[in-house]
Design a protein around this motif. Structure first.
Motif, PDB file in Angstrom:
ATOM      1  N   SER A  90       7.973 -24.643   2.644  1.00  0.00           N
ATOM      2  CA  SER A  90       9.036 -24.507   3.384  1.00  0.00           C
ATOM      3  C   SER A  90       9.819 -25.744   2.810  1.00  0.00           C
TER       4      SER A  90
ATOM      5  N   ARG B 225      14.826 -27.505  -0.723  1.00  0.00           N
ATOM      6  CA  ARG B 225      14.951 -27.963  -2.059  1.00  0.00           C
ATOM      7  C   ARG B 225      15.884 -27.219  -2.792  1.00  0.00           C
TER       8      ARG B 225
ATOM      9  N   SER C 175      17.178 -33.280   2.398  1.00  0.00           N
ATOM     10  CA  SER C 175      17.186 -33.731   3.605  1.00  0.00           C
ATOM     11  C   SER C 175      18.367 -33.689   4.295  1.00  0.00           C
TER      12      SER C 175
ATOM     13  N   ARG D 168      19.482 -24.159   8.694  1.00  0.00           N
ATOM     14  CA  ARG D 168      17.926 -23.797   9.449  1.00  0.00           C
ATOM     15  C   ARG D 168      17.968 -22.564   9.739  1.00  0.00           C
TER      16      ARG D 168
ATOM     17  N   ARG E 243       8.293 -29.226   8.371  1.00  0.00           N
ATOM     18  CA  ARG E 243       8.401 -30.338   9.413  1.00  0.00           C
ATOM     19  C   ARG E 243       8.429 -29.722  10.786  1.00  0.00           C
ATOM     20  N   ASP E 244       8.802 -28.134  10.756  1.00  0.00           N
ATOM     21  CA  ASP E 244       8.831 -27.662  12.108  1.00  0.00           C
ATOM     22  C   ASP E 244       8.152 -26.462  12.039  1.00  0.00           C
TER      23      ASP E 244
ATOM     24  N   ARG F   5      17.376 -36.024  13.421  1.00  0.00           N
ATOM     25  CA  ARG F   5      18.448 -35.107  13.501  1.00  0.00           C
ATOM     26  C   ARG F   5      18.225 -34.257  14.821  1.00  0.00           C
TER      27      ARG F   5
HETATM   28  O1   DC Z   1       8.558 -31.320   2.186  1.00  0.00           O
HETATM   29  P1   DC Z   1       9.702 -31.715   1.180  1.00  0.00           P
HETATM   30  O2   DC Z   1       9.698 -33.193   0.958  1.00  0.00           O
HETATM   31  O3   DC Z   1       9.617 -30.925   0.019  1.00  0.00           O
HETATM   32  O4   DC Z   1      11.032 -31.384   1.948  1.00  0.00           O
HETATM   33  C1   DC Z   1      12.323 -31.633   1.614  1.00  0.00           C
HETATM   34  C2   DC Z   1      13.149 -31.890   2.464  1.00  0.00           C
HETATM   35  O5   DC Z   1      13.234 -30.797   3.341  1.00  0.00           O
HETATM   36  C3   DC Z   1      12.793 -32.945   3.673  1.00  0.00           C
HETATM   37  O6   DC Z   1      13.683 -34.034   3.610  1.00  0.00           O
HETATM   38  C4   DC Z   1      12.780 -32.421   5.050  1.00  0.00           C
HETATM   39  C5   DC Z   1      13.402 -31.003   5.068  1.00  0.00           C
HETATM   40  N1   DC Z   1      12.431 -30.111   5.365  1.00  0.00           N
HETATM   41  C6   DC Z   1      12.771 -29.556   6.709  1.00  0.00           C
HETATM   42  O7   DC Z   1      13.823 -29.980   7.184  1.00  0.00           O
HETATM   43  N2   DC Z   1      11.966 -28.772   7.526  1.00  0.00           N
HETATM   44  C7   DC Z   1      11.079 -28.059   6.714  1.00  0.00           C
HETATM   45  N3   DC Z   1      10.261 -27.107   7.450  1.00  0.00           N
HETATM   46  C8   DC Z   1      10.633 -28.465   5.596  1.00  0.00           C
HETATM   47  C9   DC Z   1      11.457 -29.516   4.763  1.00  0.00           C
END
Ligand code: DC
Length: 230
Positions: free
Chosen positions: A39, A44, A100, A109, A130-131, A187
């Motif tokens: 995700s 990105r 980010s 989102r 992350r979520d 956040r």
């Molecule tokens: O996992 P990554 O480093 O490729 O993620 C890039 C950015 O995206 C990271 O700063 C957090 C965000 N992200 C997010 O907020 N929710 C997700 N499900 C995946 C990534």
């Protein structure tokens, strides 16, 4: 989500950047023959599109529109934006920073929610982010929060950069890692935090294979428990 997709098992693997969760999630998916969702790549890709088109990363309305209509695809072992192979471009530190920032915008989102849920297909999905366990797949069959100390994660990123022939500065990477963790954790929307029912896996002193085995064992025990009806 419909009644059919609800029965398709999801393994949600969340954690901070460079925790190794991407590698672990991909190997778990391969071991089970499940689909895999990165995700973070969607955030990105959104950031890269905005940067390429000169859209400000805090222009929530326009960035969310881009996220909703992103011509993104994952095929042939690569990540594509329309016809362009952006597999390496989205891994640049500047794009990670941008991701980010756009990830902190609620409309962005929301725009990515359905796109992520569409990856839930038989026989199952391993979703990395992350979520995943807290928001996108709150009903996941198994949830893991994979982490490691900021120093260990910075060292792993440092090795990757050097191996690819890039220059890297370890103290700067530790500082970046801490700044990004702080932004992702603080956040208001979908902050980085373990789901209440997630297994916490600290990989500071663990290799990839042991982490993969720990996730597979956790998934197996979750499935056994759900079959027993508790
Ligand atoms: O996992 P990554 O480093 O490729 O993620 C890039 C950015 O995206 C990271 O700063 C957090 C965000 N992200 C997010 O907020 N929710 C997700 N499900 C995946 C990534």
């Amino acid at each position: 989500m419909n009644a059919t997709s609800a029965s398709i098992p999801v393994i949600a693997i969340d954690g901070p950047s460079a925790s190794g969760k991407g590698t672990v999630a991909e190997r778990v998916a391969a071991a089970l023959g499940f689909h895999f969702l990165d995700s973070g790549a969607l955030y990105r890709l959104t950031a890269l599109s905005a940067m390429n088109q000169g859209v400000a990363l805090d222009d929530e309305v326009r960035v969310a529109e881009m996220a909703a209509t992103l011509p993104a695809s994952f095929h042939d072992g690569a990540i594509w934006l329309a016809e362009e192979n952006v597999t390496d471009a989205i891994r640049a530190e500047a794009v990670g920073e941008g991701a980010s920032k756009v990830a902190a915008l609620p409309a962005v989102r929301a725009a990515l929610l359905d796109r992520q849920r569409a990856y839930r297909q038989a026989p199952g999905l391993v979703a990395d982010g992350r979520d995943m366990g807290t928001v996108v797949f709150a009903d996941a069959a198994a949830k893991v929060f994979l982490t490691a100390s900021a120093e260990a994660r910075a060292e792993r990123r440092y090795k990757q950069l050097i191996e690819k022939g890039n220059s890297a500065n370890l103290p700067a990477l530790v500082a970046d890692m801490q700044a990004r963790d702080a932004r992702d954790t603080a956040r208001a929307v979908a902050p980085l935090k373990p789901a209440a029912d997630a297994l916490l896996l600290d990989t500071t002193h663990m290799d990839v294979e042991s982490a993969v085995q720990a996730v597979l064992a956790h998934y197996a025990s979750c499935m056994t428990r759900s079959k027993q009806g508790n």
